[in-house]
Design a protein around this motif. Structure first.
Motif, short mmCIF file in Angstrom:
data_model
loop_
_atom_site.label_atom_id
_atom_site.label_comp_id
_atom_site.label_asym_id
_atom_site.label_seq_id
_atom_site.Cartn_x
_atom_site.Cartn_y
_atom_site.Cartn_z
N TYR A 168 0.65 -1.09 0.02
CA TYR A 168 0.04 0.02 -0.01
C TYR A 168 0.85 1.36 -0.07
O TYR A 168 1.95 1.43 0.88
CB TYR A 168 -0.88 0.02 1.04
N ASP A 169 0.67 2.34 -0.91
CA ASP A 169 1.19 3.28 -1.12
C ASP A 169 0.58 4.29 -0.43
O ASP A 169 -0.59 5.12 -0.86
CB ASP A 169 1.60 3.73 -2.51
N ASN A 207 1.27 7.58 0.32
CA ASN A 207 1.22 8.93 -0.23
C ASN A 207 0.45 8.77 -1.51
O ASN A 207 -0.28 10.09 -1.65
CB ASN A 207 2.80 9.03 -1.12
N LYS A 208 0.10 8.18 -2.21
CA LYS A 208 -0.79 8.13 -3.33
C LYS A 208 -2.17 7.52 -2.92
O LYS A 208 -3.01 7.39 -3.72
CB LYS A 208 -0.31 7.28 -4.69
N ASP A 209 -2.38 7.11 -1.75
CA ASP A 209 -3.40 6.13 -1.40
C ASP A 209 -4.05 5.12 -2.30
O ASP A 209 -4.94 5.22 -2.58
CB ASP A 209 -4.62 7.45 -1.24
N LEU A 210 -2.98 4.25 -2.68
CA LEU A 210 -3.17 3.18 -3.65
C LEU A 210 -2.56 2.10 -3.25
O LEU A 210 -1.57 2.06 -2.69
CB LEU A 210 -2.94 3.49 -5.00
N PHE A 245 -0.93 -1.48 -4.42
CA PHE A 245 -0.11 -1.95 -5.52
C PHE A 245 0.16 -3.22 -5.64
O PHE A 245 0.36 -4.08 -4.62
CB PHE A 245 1.24 -1.16 -5.55
#
Length: 295
Positions: free
Chosen positions: A265-266, A268-271, A273
């Motif tokens: 989970y990233d 910073n990007k709220d995504l 992966f």
């Protein structure tokens, strides 16, 4: 009115006023010199005015040459030389026109490149699909001919029927894939988003492909966090994408190497992966085509 018409008209009007003012100064200087030096003064005054006219003509010719150069550049671009760029002197009033023409040429060049690439990809897709469809279709025709020749009472008939069933199912799958790809390309593919655990999806998928992984001789290394990694996605479509990535890794990896599968989970990007990495069997000269569809 000229000063209010626009930037170019304003500059033209101010230039005209400057030229007229300089001309009047030249005429006044010529009269003053004539009054003091009489005939010699008249000659000097006329020479001064002629020099002014020649300088004014030089300015006008320079602008005309800039315009002629731009017209020639536009003609070349219109003739198909999309890589050509128009040029004008930095002091030219046609700078904005030149920049606009170059932007159009660049846009056309990019558009043509994308169109050619799309046509090439379409041709490759048709070739690949035709090849994939022909393989099971040839098998169907072959085993139907065998059944015709030997009859359903032949001891080989059950085996032939099993092969026919397998080939027909394969043909159905390829046909469905083709329709699905067409829907995806047109943006009409239905998607049902739901909360998906990526770690569970990867683990389940690797378990289903365990036989293929063992047969490939590759080592699959997973890098999954201890906590759950959730994503909003269509589970069936997402698994299809992951399955394609894993299948490509098994088919095109260098024998004896590792395949790394990770999820996370990233913040910073709220995504969320998901990553699949492998070592290519063949050397990759250029990575530009790796992101192309159907490659």
């Amino acid at each position: 009115r000229g000063l209010r018409a626009g930037p170019l008209a304003r500059r033209t009007t101010l230039a005209t006023l400057a030229y007229v003012s300089i001309g009047l100064l030249c005429a006044g200087a010529g009269l003053l010199i004539t009054a003091q030096l009489e005939t010699l003064g008249a000659v000097v005054g006329i020479a001064l005015f002629i020099c002014y006219c020649l300088w004014l003509n030089h300015r006008m010719v320079a602008r005309s040459r800039d315009l002629e150069r731009i017209v020639d550049d536009i003609r070349r671009i219109g003739a198909g030389e999309l890589s050509h760029r128009a040029a004008a002197s930095r002091s030219s009033e046609f700078r904005g026109l030149v920049d606009g023409v170059n932007d159009i040429a660049k846009g056309l060049e990019v558009s043509l490149f994308e169109r050619v690439r799309a046509e090439r990809m379409k041709t490759e897709l048709i070739t690949n699909v035709s090849h994939d469809l022909r393989t099971p279709l040839t098998g169907l025709i072959t085993y139907v001919d065998l059944l015709k020749n030997e009859g359903l009472s032949s001891p080989n008939a059950p085996e032939y029927l099993a092969v026919l069933d397998k080939k027909s199912q394969r043909l159905k799958t390829l046909t469905d894939d083709l329709f699905e790809a067409a829907k995806a390309a047109s943006g009409t593919l239905p998607v049902q988003a739901e909360r998906i655990d990526l770690c569970a999806l990867v683990s389940q998928g690797l378990a289903e492909m365990a036989d293929r992984i063992d047969a490939s001789g590759l080592t699959v290394c997973t890098e999954l966090p201890a906590e759950h990694v959730f994503a909003l996605a269509d589970g069936r479509r997402l698994w299809r994408a992951v399955q394609n990535l894993l299948s490509n890794a098994l088919n095109y990896s260098l024998p004896g190497t590792r395949v790394f599968v990770s999820a996370g989970y990233d913040a910073n990007k709220d995504l969320a992966f998901l990553s699949v990495k492998n070592v290519s069997k063949e050397p990759i000269g250029s990575g530009e085509r790796l992101s192309e569809r159907f490659y």
